[in-house]
Design a protein around this motif. Structure first.
Motif, PDB file in Angstrom:
ATOM      1  N   GLU A  25      61.166  78.808 -12.229  1.00 18.85           N
ATOM      2  CA  GLU A  25      62.224  77.988 -11.131  1.00 18.85           C
ATOM      3  C   GLU A  25      62.140  78.755  -9.968  1.00 18.85           C
ATOM      4  OE1 GLU A  25      66.465  75.995  -9.963  1.00 18.85           O
ATOM      5  OE2 GLU A  25      65.797  76.293 -12.204  1.00 18.85           O
ATOM      6  N   LEU A 203      58.548  66.914  -4.252  1.00 16.51           N
ATOM      7  CA  LEU A 203      59.306  67.141  -5.351  1.00 16.51           C
ATOM      8  C   LEU A 203      58.710  66.778  -6.932  1.00 16.51           C
ATOM      9  CD1 LEU A 203      62.786  66.185  -3.815  1.00 16.51           C
ATOM     10  CD2 LEU A 203      61.874  68.485  -4.016  1.00 16.51           C
ATOM     11  N   TRP A 207      58.133  69.484  -9.648  1.00 16.40           N
ATOM     12  CA  TRP A 207      58.909  69.262 -11.152  1.00 16.40           C
ATOM     13  C   TRP A 207      58.027  69.118 -12.138  1.00 16.40           C
ATOM     14  CZ3 TRP A 207      58.982  64.867 -14.413  1.00 16.40           C
ATOM     15  CH2 TRP A 207      59.742  64.769 -15.435  1.00 16.40           C
ATOM     16  N   TRP A 210      56.914  72.484 -12.889  1.00 13.64           N
ATOM     17  CA  TRP A 210      57.900  73.284 -13.687  1.00 13.64           C
ATOM     18  C   TRP A 210      58.086  72.925 -14.982  1.00 13.64           C
ATOM     19  CZ3 TRP A 210      62.355  71.821 -16.192  1.00 13.64           C
ATOM     20  CH2 TRP A 210      63.397  72.689 -16.404  1.00 13.64           C
TER      21      TRP A 210
END
Length: 251
Positions: A25, A203, A207, A210
């Motif tokens: 992160e 985003l 995401w 991640w």
């Protein structure tokens, strides 16, 4: 191993997994600029379309967008923070202003950014097809693994490939919405749609990156390996020197 050891082992694995996720992160925030980087990306375009919506003045809108971009860079410099994201925003705004001023069409303020997005989407897809996913090239130095994932960490290479596909297809879908609108929508409507599509696709891509990397094997810290090898070599030299001195004394 006793039954009492097993929960401890599970706790250790859970702690390590949490630590790995935190590192992933943090690396993503560093690579993509985090919340502040997103704000710096959106604000100039938002100011441009807001002013243009109010008074239809291309020059005032362009000057305001360029001025706020420069202010963001100055703030970064004053705070002694990294300026790469702010500078990239300035370059994008400068090209947009030049295009719009040359053509007299306010929509052309957004054209360089759209072309960049299209090129970037193709770069993600092509590099993945070539076996060198772009997201791995971007994040490798951040994770201190450089290109070790290509030959030494196949699970991580697979995760980078998935993430690059995600970035490429998401950005391509964004282009599929924006380019037709560039031709038929009026400037105000087009500008607001473009601003609305700034953050959500980004985003989503971050995401998904991640998610893929959190499930992948840990990165190989090649810098730590080089430091360990250098330290071992120095210790070997010292040992050889001490051995030679002892041999000469005995002789």
């Amino acid at each position: 191993m006793t039954s009492l050891d097993k929960p401890t082992d599970r706790e250790d694995l859970a702690d390590q997994d949490t630590a790995d996720r935190a590192v992933t992160e943090a690396a993503l925030f560093e690579a993509f600029g985090g919340v502040r980087g997103m704000v710096e990306t959106v604000v100039p375009g938002l100011l441009f379309v807001t002013i243009f919506t109010i008074n239809k003045d291309l020059h005032m809108s362009a000057i305001a967008a360029l001025a706020v971009s420069l202010v963001l860079v100055v703030v970064r410099l004053v705070m002694k923070d990294t300026v790469k994201h702010a500078f990239s925003g300035v370059f994008g705004v400068v090209f947009g202003v030049v295009f719009a001023m040359m053509t007299g069409n306010a929509k052309d303020f957004y054209l360089p950014g759209m072309l960049y997005t299209l090129g970037l989407s193709l770069a993600y897809i092509v590099t993945t097809l070539c076996g060198v996913p772009l997201i791995g090239l971007i994040l490798g130095p951040v994770f201190k693994e450089n290109l070790s994932w290509r030959t030494r960490n196949p699970g991580r290479k697979k995760a980078y490939a998935k993430a690059s596909w995600a970035w490429g297809l998401i950005l391509l879908a964004k282009c599929a919405v924006l380019f037709p609108m560039y031709w038929w929508a009026d400037t105000t409507k087009f500008g607001w749609v473009l601003i609305a599509l700034k953050i959500p696709p980004f985003l989503l891509a971050v995401w998904l990156t991640w998610v893929f990397l959190a499930k992948a094997p840990a990165p190989i810290d090649v810098f730590a390996e080089m430091e360990a090898a250098e330290k071992a070599e120095q210790e070997a030299k010292v040992a050889r020197g001490e051995g030679g001195a002892r041999h000469r004394r005995e002789a």
